[in-house]
Design an enzyme around this catalytic site. Structure first.
Site, PDB file in Angstrom:
ATOM      1  N   LYS A 108     164.804  53.674  89.087  1.00 11.84           N
ATOM      2  CA  LYS A 108     163.414  53.759  88.625  1.00 11.84           C
ATOM      3  C   LYS A 108     163.212  52.907  87.376  1.00 11.84           C
ATOM      4  O   LYS A 108     162.289  52.085  87.314  1.00 11.84           O
ATOM      5  CB  LYS A 108     163.065  55.220  88.297  1.00 11.84           C
ATOM      6  CG  LYS A 108     161.762  55.385  87.536  1.00 11.84           C
ATOM      7  CD  LYS A 108     161.479  56.832  87.198  1.00 11.84           C
ATOM      8  CE  LYS A 108     162.076  57.330  85.919  1.00 11.84           C
ATOM      9  NZ  LYS A 108     161.376  56.951  84.687  1.00 11.84           N
ATOM     10  N   ASN A 109     164.095  53.089  86.396  1.00 19.57           N
ATOM     11  CA  ASN A 109     163.865  52.413  85.116  1.00 19.57           C
ATOM     12  C   ASN A 109     164.050  50.900  85.218  1.00 19.57           C
ATOM     13  O   ASN A 109     163.456  50.153  84.444  1.00 19.57           O
ATOM     14  CB  ASN A 109     164.776  52.994  84.031  1.00 19.57           C
ATOM     15  CG  ASN A 109     164.301  54.374  83.591  1.00 19.57           C
ATOM     16  OD1 ASN A 109     163.207  54.810  83.968  1.00 19.57           O
ATOM     17  ND2 ASN A 109     165.113  55.055  82.803  1.00 19.57           N
ATOM     18  N   CYS A 159     156.622  61.169  79.064  1.00 17.59           N
ATOM     19  CA  CYS A 159     157.270  62.473  78.924  1.00 17.59           C
ATOM     20  C   CYS A 159     157.112  63.019  77.517  1.00 17.59           C
ATOM     21  O   CYS A 159     157.114  62.263  76.553  1.00 17.59           O
ATOM     22  CB  CYS A 159     158.773  62.326  79.192  1.00 17.59           C
ATOM     23  SG  CYS A 159     159.229  62.390  80.909  1.00 17.59           S
ATOM     24  N   ARG A 195     158.350  59.080  70.206  1.00 13.15           N
ATOM     25  CA  ARG A 195     158.498  57.854  71.010  1.00 13.15           C
ATOM     26  C   ARG A 195     157.487  56.767  70.651  1.00 13.15           C
ATOM     27  O   ARG A 195     156.605  56.420  71.434  1.00 13.15           O
ATOM     28  CB  ARG A 195     158.420  58.185  72.507  1.00 13.15           C
ATOM     29  CG  ARG A 195     159.432  59.204  72.911  1.00 13.15           C
ATOM     30  CD  ARG A 195     159.460  59.422  74.397  1.00 13.15           C
ATOM     31  NE  ARG A 195     160.205  58.380  75.090  1.00 13.15           N
ATOM     32  CZ  ARG A 195     160.419  58.391  76.399  1.00 13.15           C
ATOM     33  NH1 ARG A 195     159.928  59.344  77.142  1.00 13.15           N
ATOM     34  NH2 ARG A 195     161.112  57.423  76.962  1.00 13.15           N
ATOM     35  N   ASP A 231     169.467  60.566  79.405  1.00 15.45           N
ATOM     36  CA  ASP A 231     168.816  60.987  80.649  1.00 15.45           C
ATOM     37  C   ASP A 231     169.710  61.861  81.533  1.00 15.45           C
ATOM     38  O   ASP A 231     169.271  62.320  82.586  1.00 15.45           O
ATOM     39  CB  ASP A 231     168.338  59.762  81.449  1.00 15.45           C
ATOM     40  CG  ASP A 231     167.103  59.128  80.836  1.00 15.45           C
ATOM     41  OD1 ASP A 231     166.531  59.711  79.903  1.00 15.45           O
ATOM     42  OD2 ASP A 231     166.703  58.038  81.297  1.00 15.45           O
ATOM     43  N   ARG A 241     158.275  62.032  89.664  1.00 14.52           N
ATOM     44  CA  ARG A 241     158.219  60.744  88.958  1.00 14.52           C
ATOM     45  C   ARG A 241     159.536  59.994  89.109  1.00 14.52           C
ATOM     46  O   ARG A 241     159.545  58.762  89.051  1.00 14.52           O
ATOM     47  CB  ARG A 241     157.962  60.964  87.459  1.00 14.52           C
ATOM     48  CG  ARG A 241     156.604  61.525  87.148  1.00 14.52           C
ATOM     49  CD  ARG A 241     156.397  61.609  85.660  1.00 14.52           C
ATOM     50  NE  ARG A 241     156.691  60.318  85.027  1.00 14.52           N
ATOM     51  CZ  ARG A 241     156.874  60.150  83.738  1.00 14.52           C
ATOM     52  NH1 ARG A 241     156.804  61.168  82.919  1.00 14.52           N
ATOM     53  NH2 ARG A 241     157.124  58.964  83.251  1.00 14.52           N
TER      54      ARG A 241
HETATM   55  C1  UD1 Z   1     164.095  54.137  78.279  1.00 10.98           C
HETATM   56  C2  UD1 Z   1     164.087  54.884  79.596  1.00 10.98           C
HETATM   57  C3  UD1 Z   1     164.297  56.370  79.356  1.00 10.98           C
HETATM   58  C4  UD1 Z   1     165.553  56.606  78.533  1.00 10.98           C
HETATM   59  C5  UD1 Z   1     165.548  55.761  77.259  1.00 10.98           C
HETATM   60  C6  UD1 Z   1     166.852  55.843  76.478  1.00 10.98           C
HETATM   61  C7  UD1 Z   1     162.587  53.532  80.954  1.00 10.98           C
HETATM   62  C8  UD1 Z   1     161.290  53.446  81.659  1.00 10.98           C
HETATM   63  N1  UD1 Z   1     162.816  54.656  80.257  1.00 10.98           N
HETATM   64  O1  UD1 Z   1     162.988  54.637  77.525  1.00 10.98           O
HETATM   65  O2  UD1 Z   1     164.411  57.025  80.623  1.00 10.98           O
HETATM   66  O3  UD1 Z   1     165.630  57.972  78.158  1.00 10.98           O
HETATM   67  O4  UD1 Z   1     165.320  54.370  77.595  1.00 10.98           O
HETATM   68  O5  UD1 Z   1     167.912  55.483  77.284  1.00 10.98           O
HETATM   69  O6  UD1 Z   1     163.418  52.648  81.038  1.00 10.98           O
HETATM   70  N2  UD1 Z   1     161.956  53.866  69.493  1.00 10.98           N
HETATM   71  C9  UD1 Z   1     161.282  53.582  68.333  1.00 10.98           C
HETATM   72  N3  UD1 Z   1     160.363  52.577  68.362  1.00 10.98           N
HETATM   73  C10 UD1 Z   1     160.106  51.847  69.481  1.00 10.98           C
HETATM   74  C11 UD1 Z   1     160.812  52.142  70.659  1.00 10.98           C
HETATM   75  C12 UD1 Z   1     161.738  53.158  70.624  1.00 10.98           C
HETATM   76  O7  UD1 Z   1     161.493  54.230  67.293  1.00 10.98           O
HETATM   77  O8  UD1 Z   1     159.265  50.953  69.440  1.00 10.98           O
HETATM   78  C13 UD1 Z   1     162.962  54.936  69.493  1.00 10.98           C
HETATM   79  C14 UD1 Z   1     162.642  56.062  70.472  1.00 10.98           C
HETATM   80  O9  UD1 Z   1     161.766  57.008  69.915  1.00 10.98           O
HETATM   81  C15 UD1 Z   1     164.014  56.612  70.737  1.00 10.98           C
HETATM   82  C16 UD1 Z   1     164.923  55.374  70.679  1.00 10.98           C
HETATM   83  O10 UD1 Z   1     164.174  54.384  69.985  1.00 10.98           O
HETATM   84  O11 UD1 Z   1     164.396  57.494  69.714  1.00 10.98           O
HETATM   85  C17 UD1 Z   1     165.323  54.788  72.025  1.00 10.98           C
HETATM   86  O12 UD1 Z   1     164.170  54.643  72.831  1.00 10.98           O
HETATM   87  P1  UD1 Z   1     164.057  53.508  73.935  1.00 10.98           P
HETATM   88  O13 UD1 Z   1     165.419  52.996  74.252  1.00 10.98           O
HETATM   89  O14 UD1 Z   1     163.025  52.526  73.511  1.00 10.98           O
HETATM   90  O15 UD1 Z   1     163.510  54.318  75.178  1.00 10.98           O
HETATM   91  P2  UD1 Z   1     162.468  53.841  76.246  1.00 10.98           P
HETATM   92  O16 UD1 Z   1     162.587  52.378  76.497  1.00 10.98           O
HETATM   93  O17 UD1 Z   1     161.131  54.408  75.954  1.00 10.98           O
END
Ligand code: UD1
Length: 422
Positions: free
Chosen positions: A22-23, A118, A123, A309, A401
């Protein structure tokens, strides 16, 4: 709203095919916005998040055809006819932010609603925005929308050092950099298999990228990208989830398409807990070595560490382990919402901030429980499979989802599980 009814009834035996990730698919699909030629994705999973991304891309003027029952996605984006990703779609799924980098890189402007997704913590998307700013974008946040503009000559290559590892920010910056002028270097980049898959697909489209799978990605911008056909990588989270089914219930299950390198850190923890994982010609075979599982400590980390995850599902396993396990959640705050539900089933769990201490009990008991997010919902199903009596998991729209045909896949191994519509 549908619910899932599970009856704990002993060992599971059989085979479970693992779908495309999915991701990965959610980042490969927006890559279509980078090119006016077709992009075909094979091995796509059939999930509601994929349908949401389809709607979003269609709202921007892309054509998306779902072929072969949804396993093939034929995408094409001759021109982006609308540059606004609307709140109504974006609020359903956080990954919608991934259209920002491609639109900005191709046409120099984009408006994207701030995302929802979620309920697992704040986030933010600041890292996505900072990366695009470093490439020259001007950003204005107003009325819940990100208004982004590239400089007149288009985005420029830049050196971007991420303060923390972010999968999404790495993906957005990587896609944007493929069409930027000059060289972009992404440091402290995410190394997840989904990033590697994106880099490979972009390279098939003509992008110049080096270093995927390491923490430094180097991208040489090109003038245009072409079409490609690309198979979506196996879903390591679905794989890990179903590996836990025989671990929790006993028996032996073969996960078709599974590969150790996708779930290395997770397998180490399973091994320590007394679960045996072996490679077969078609995937991975999982069974319990002895009677009861042993407690293990788990800390979530970016890849190649233990994935956040899989934390909820691992907790379901450890609820009946011999001894006390400590689970530390280092990626997202507020990601223990499954704990109170597992406690309703007789689990002994203490949560303090980002740490959950789980003391194993002999047996869980079935109970009505509520799914709070995607991975939490499947952890409750796993717990229900091992519990005495009936468990009804409500609000399973979260589950849909990210897991295709979950009841069918588990039933094929002997599980008593059914969906209750309504
Ligand atoms: C992706 C995955 C999700 C998984 C996560 C971590 C998808 C669609 N989703 O989510 O299933 O749980 O990676 O492996 O691929 N953060 C910030 N600022 C930002 C972006 C992130 O502070 O601009 C923080 C987040 O709050 C979190 C950490 O960075 O604490 C990691 O998040 P991130 O790797 O970005 O997760 P996603 O890409 O949203």
């Amino acid at each position: 709203m549908d619910s899932i009814l599970v009856r704990g009834n002993g060992e599971l035996r059989g085979q479970i095919p693992i779908a495309g990730a999915k991701n990965a698919c959610l980042t490969l699909m927006p890559a279509t916005l980078l090119s006016d030629e077709p992009l075909t994705l094979t091995n796509a999973p059939r999930l509601s998040d994929i349908r949401t991304m389809t709607q979003l891309l269609q709202s921007l003027g892309a054509e998306v055809a779902s072929l072969q029952g949804g396993q093939v996605l034929a995408l094409s984006s001759h021109a982006i006819s609308n540059h606004t990703a609307d709140y109504d779609i974006v609020r359903k799924m956080r990954a919608s932010i991934l259209v920002l980098g491609p639109m900005l890189a191709r046409d120099g402007h984009a408006v994207v609603s701030l995302p929802g997704g979620c309920a697992i913590g704040a986030r933010p998307v600041d890292l996505h925005l900072k990366a695009l700013e470093a490439m020259g974008a001007e950003l204005d946040l107003r009325d819940g929308y990100i208004h982004a503009k590239a400089p007149s000559g288009g985005l420029r290559g830049a050196r971007i050092v991420f303060p923390i590892v972010s999968v999404g920010a790495t993906e957005n910056a990587l896609m944007a950099a493929t069409l930027a002028k000059g060289t972009t270097v992404l440091e402290n980049a995410a190394r997840e298999p989904e990033i590697v898959d994106l880099a490979r697909c972009l390279r098939r489209m003509g992008a110049q990228i080096e270093g995927e799978g390491t923490s430094i990605l180097t991208i040489e911008g090109v003038d245009r990208l072409g079409g490609a056909t690309h198979p979506v990588v196996t879903d390591r989270i679905e794989l890990g989830t179903y590996m836990l089914a025989p671990a929790i219930c006993g028996g032996e299950v073969e996960l078709l398409g599974g590969r150790i390198e996708l779930v290395g850190a997770f397998c180490e923890k399973l091994d320590a807990a007394g679960i045996s994982v072996s490679e077969t010609e078609r995937g991975l075979k999982v069974s319990r070595r002895n009677g009861r599982v042993t407690a293990v400590d788990v800390t979530t980390e970016p890849f190649p560490g233990f994935p956040t995850d899989l934390q909820a599902q691992m907790m379901a396993l450890l609820c009946t382990a011999e001894g006390t396990s400590v689970l530390e959640e280092k990626i997202f705050e507020n990601r223990f919402m499954h704990a109170p539900e597992l406690i309703r089933m007789g689990a002994r769990i203490d949560v303090h901030g980002g740490t959950a201490t789980v003391t194993g009990v002999d047996r869980l008991r079935g109970a009505p429980v509520m799914a709070t997010d995607l991975r939490a919902s499947v952890s409750l199903i796993l717990a229900g499979l091992a519990a005495e009596g009936e468990t009804v998991v409500s609000r399973v729209y979260h589950l849909d989802r990210g897991y295709e045909r979950v009841e069918e896949k588990l039933r094929a191994c002997g599980a008593q599980i059914e969906r209750i519509s309504g």
